[in-house]
Each structure stands twice: as C-alpha cells, then as structure tokens.
Design a protein around this motif. Structure first.
Motif, PDB file in Angstrom:
ATOM      1  N   ILE A  35      -0.754  -8.447   0.539  1.00 51.04           N
ATOM      2  CA  ILE A  35      -1.446  -9.326   1.485  1.00 51.04           C
ATOM      3  C   ILE A  35      -2.946  -9.072   1.448  1.00 51.04           C
ATOM      4  N   ALA A  36      -3.335  -7.796   1.503  1.00 53.26           N
ATOM      5  CA  ALA A  36      -4.759  -7.454   1.452  1.00 53.26           C
ATOM      6  C   ALA A  36      -5.392  -7.977   0.170  1.00 53.26           C
ATOM      7  N   GLY A  37      -4.678  -7.843  -0.946  1.00 54.05           N
ATOM      8  CA  GLY A  37      -5.216  -8.315  -2.214  1.00 54.05           C
ATOM      9  C   GLY A  37      -5.364  -9.819  -2.266  1.00 54.05           C
ATOM     10  N   LEU A  59      -0.258   2.639  -4.007  1.00 51.93           N
ATOM     11  CA  LEU A  59      -0.496   1.245  -3.628  1.00 51.93           C
ATOM     12  C   LEU A  59      -1.718   0.642  -4.308  1.00 51.93           C
ATOM     13  N   LEU A  60      -2.577   1.470  -4.875  1.00 50.98           N
ATOM     14  CA  LEU A  60      -3.811   0.948  -5.460  1.00 50.98           C
ATOM     15  C   LEU A  60      -3.543  -0.028  -6.607  1.00 50.98           C
ATOM     16  N   PRO A  61      -2.636   0.247  -7.562  1.00 51.22           N
ATOM     17  CA  PRO A  61      -2.381  -0.751  -8.615  1.00 51.22           C
ATOM     18  C   PRO A  61      -1.830  -2.069  -8.065  1.00 51.22           C
ATOM     19  N   VAL A  62      -0.962  -1.983  -7.069  1.00 54.52           N
ATOM     20  CA  VAL A  62      -0.406  -3.199  -6.447  1.00 54.52           C
ATOM     21  C   VAL A  62      -1.518  -4.010  -5.796  1.00 54.52           C
ATOM     22  N   TYR A  63      -2.365  -3.318  -5.084  1.00 57.27           N
ATOM     23  CA  TYR A  63      -3.495  -3.950  -4.390  1.00 57.27           C
ATOM     24  C   TYR A  63      -4.451  -4.608  -5.383  1.00 57.27           C
ATOM     25  N   ARG A  64      -4.816  -3.885  -6.415  1.00 50.11           N
ATOM     26  CA  ARG A  64      -5.750  -4.440  -7.394  1.00 50.11           C
ATOM     27  C   ARG A  64      -5.144  -5.612  -8.171  1.00 50.11           C
ATOM     28  N   GLU A  65      -3.868  -5.527  -8.467  1.00 51.51           N
ATOM     29  CA  GLU A  65      -3.212  -6.641  -9.159  1.00 51.51           C
ATOM     30  C   GLU A  65      -3.241  -7.893  -8.289  1.00 51.51           C
ATOM     31  N   ALA A  66      -2.992  -7.717  -6.986  1.00 52.59           N
ATOM     32  CA  ALA A  66      -3.021  -8.865  -6.083  1.00 52.59           C
ATOM     33  C   ALA A  66      -4.435  -9.415  -5.933  1.00 52.59           C
ATOM     34  N   LEU A  67      -5.429  -8.535  -5.900  1.00 55.05           N
ATOM     35  CA  LEU A  67      -6.817  -9.002  -5.861  1.00 55.05           C
ATOM     36  C   LEU A  67      -7.116  -9.885  -7.077  1.00 55.05           C
ATOM     37  N   ALA A 124     -11.948  -3.423  -4.531  1.00 55.13           N
ATOM     38  CA  ALA A 124     -10.918  -2.792  -3.705  1.00 55.13           C
ATOM     39  C   ALA A 124     -11.536  -1.770  -2.763  1.00 55.13           C
ATOM     40  N   ALA A 125     -11.100  -1.804  -1.514  1.00 55.48           N
ATOM     41  CA  ALA A 125     -11.571  -0.860  -0.498  1.00 55.48           C
ATOM     42  C   ALA A 125     -10.373  -0.405   0.310  1.00 55.48           C
ATOM     43  N   MET A 126     -10.264   0.906   0.522  1.00 54.43           N
ATOM     44  CA  MET A 126      -9.131   1.455   1.253  1.00 54.43           C
ATOM     45  C   MET A 126      -9.629   2.369   2.371  1.00 54.43           C
TER      46      MET A 126
END
Length: 305
Positions: free
Chosen positions: A150-152, A165-173, A183-185
């Motif tokens: 969702i964030a991505g 979660l970083l690869p999932v997040y970046r892929e979604a971005l 990406a910011a966490m």
C-alpha cells in the motif's frame, strides 16, 4: 487531567533537552484509558512546543472520513508551524470498528482509500484550511507485506522497520511509477534505556506484562471463538529478546546502539521512535529513559549512520 498535563510538560522538557519527535497512537474502549484521539493531543503538543516533530503512529484510517483526517491534520500542521506527520493504519480490534460503524473486513482497502483521498484533498485544496507544509509526510503503518505494498502504490512512507519488507515496498513503488530510491521507513524500537537495566527491568516487567496481555485480549475480543487468527498473532508477536516478552528489552544506551546500528544500516530509516512509558511505569524510570535517549543514544546514533 493530571496524566495529560504531566505528559505535555514532559514533552516540552524533552524538546528542550534534545528529543526531536513524538509519535502518538490510538485505541478506543480500553479499560486503562488508552489515548483515543491523537490529533486532539497533537494540537495541544503543537501549542506547547516549538521544534518537536509531531506524528501519529498510527491514526486508524478506517474509523474516520478522509475529510475529517485532512481537516484535523491541517490544523495540527498550522498550529505547529509545519511540524506534523500523518501515520495511518488499519487497526485490528473488532469493538472499535463496531463503535465507529467501520467495515473491519475492508480495513486495508479503507486504509489505502483514506490515505489517497487525504493526499488528494491536501494537494488540490479540497479541504480547508490548507496545511503549512507543501507536502505533509504521510506514513502507512503495516507490519506485513500488505502494508508495504500500500505504501509503495501510494508513494508514501512505510512505518515498519523490517528489512524483509524493503524489497516488497520498493517493488510496489516502482510498479506504481514512483522512484524506488525515494523509499522512506520509520518505526518503533522496543527498547527502554536505563543506567542499571537489571534493576529497571524488575520494575518494568509487570507493566509490560499488563500492556501486552491487554493487546492480545483486545485483539481477540469479538472474533469467532474469541481467539486470534494465526496471521493476526504473527503481526503482534514479539520475537528475539528476553524470555518473558521477546523483542523488548531494557538496556544501556551503549547496548542499544550496538543493536540498532546494524539493523538501521540496511534501511532508508527516517524515524526511529521508542515507547515513552510502558503502561504507567514509574516516572523516575520514564524521565531517565527520555534523558538517555536525548543526551546519549540519539547523538551517538546520528553520528553512526
């Protein structure tokens, strides 16, 4: 009254000694009087401080219309002079959804819808007044892949400090056309600081037991059979620490730095926050914890990353 006035005074003092931010969380119908309206308290903190960043970690997005979040958030940003950060999450407790007439089965969909709509209202002027910041930071709280996606998709920050979660997040971005490098966490480090961790742990342990027992009981309340599903339990379970309640510990600033430095080095971390207090633990422990954060850990961590 005494509780809130005490914390407003403590936060003004914490700002003076070097604390950079405060993050407020939300729950309803808790027997211990858990903070139910973080944006109200955020406005009070804004009026009593000058530099402190003020965030929500998290505000339960499914419980409110987007325009309500946008209006209240903008007022906090105005009162604070542009120091507000909006963290939104899905929530997990059935009686809260029922009290607000929210569809808990759609909580993640509603989280995404609310976050997107708040951003639109702020960008397009669909809610008044407008916030002071040109782009108020929005953070999506989620301890699993769904929150990261969702964030991505939305191009917002992720309130979870989990390397997996970083690869999932970046892929979604990237999939939504956003720059993965943006990406910011942020998130919580479950540590309390003390000069004598063993002595402090003995005093904090009963408060910690109460806090996590209440979380699990309230999470199970209203569900079929009164039990957590395995997936929900995984979201809340603490791992990797002392035998009683893992992934929580009482440590010296030096030991905290040893743990945090390699963990955060892997992540695009923008915020790391800590519990201010554990379920009403003694004021002397709280104040010393805040002092050690401001005077020892924060400067050391900033220079190490």
């Amino acid at each position: 009254m005494q509780l809130y006035e005490g914390w407003l005074s403590r936060l003004a003092w914490a700002e003076r000694i070097g604390i950079d931010a405060v993050w407020l969380t939300e729950h309803h119908l808790f027997d211990d009087g858990y903070l139910p309206q973080p944006l109200t308290l955020a406005a009070a903190i804004a009026a009593r401080t000058e530099r402190l960043r003020i965030g929500t970690a998290i505000l339960q997005a499914p419980l409110r219309p987007a325009i309500d979040i946008a209006e209240q958030g903008a007022l906090v940003d105005i009162i604070s002079g542009g120091r507000f950060e909006l963290g939104l999450g899905a929530g997990y407790r059935v009686p809260e959804w029922e009290a607000f007439g929210a569809d808990g089965g759609r909580r993640f969909e509603l989280l995404e819808e609310r976050a997107a709509e708040v951003r639109r209202l702020w960008q397009e002027g669909g809610a008044t007044p407008a916030p002071v910041q040109g782009r108020v930071p929005i953070w999506i709280g989620g301890e699993g892949p769904r929150g990261a996606r969702i964030a991505g998709r939305l191009g917002e920050g992720l309130l979870a400090l989990k390397p997996e979660l970083l690869p999932v997040y970046r892929e979604a971005l990237a999939g939504a056309g956003h720059d993965p490098a943006a990406a910011a966490m942020g998130g919580c480090a479950n540590l309390i600081l003390a000069d004598d961790p063993e002595a402090a742990w003995a005093r904090i342990r009963p408060h910690l037991e109460f806090q996590w027992r209440s979380y699990f009981e309230y999470a199970a309340e209203g569900r079929p059979g009164g039990e957590l599903r395995a997936a929900d339990a995984d979201e809340l379970r603490l791992t990797d620490g002392p035998p009683l309640l893992p992934r929580f510990d009482v440590v010296t600033p030096a030991r905290a730095l040893e743990r945090l430095r390699p963990w955060l080095a892997e992540l695009p971390a923008r915020h790391v926050y800590f519990w201010g207090s554990i379920a009403g633990m003694d004021d002397d422990l709280v104040d010393r914890h805040v002092e050690l954060l401001a005077e020892e850990l924060a400067p050391a961590l900033a220079s190490a990353l």
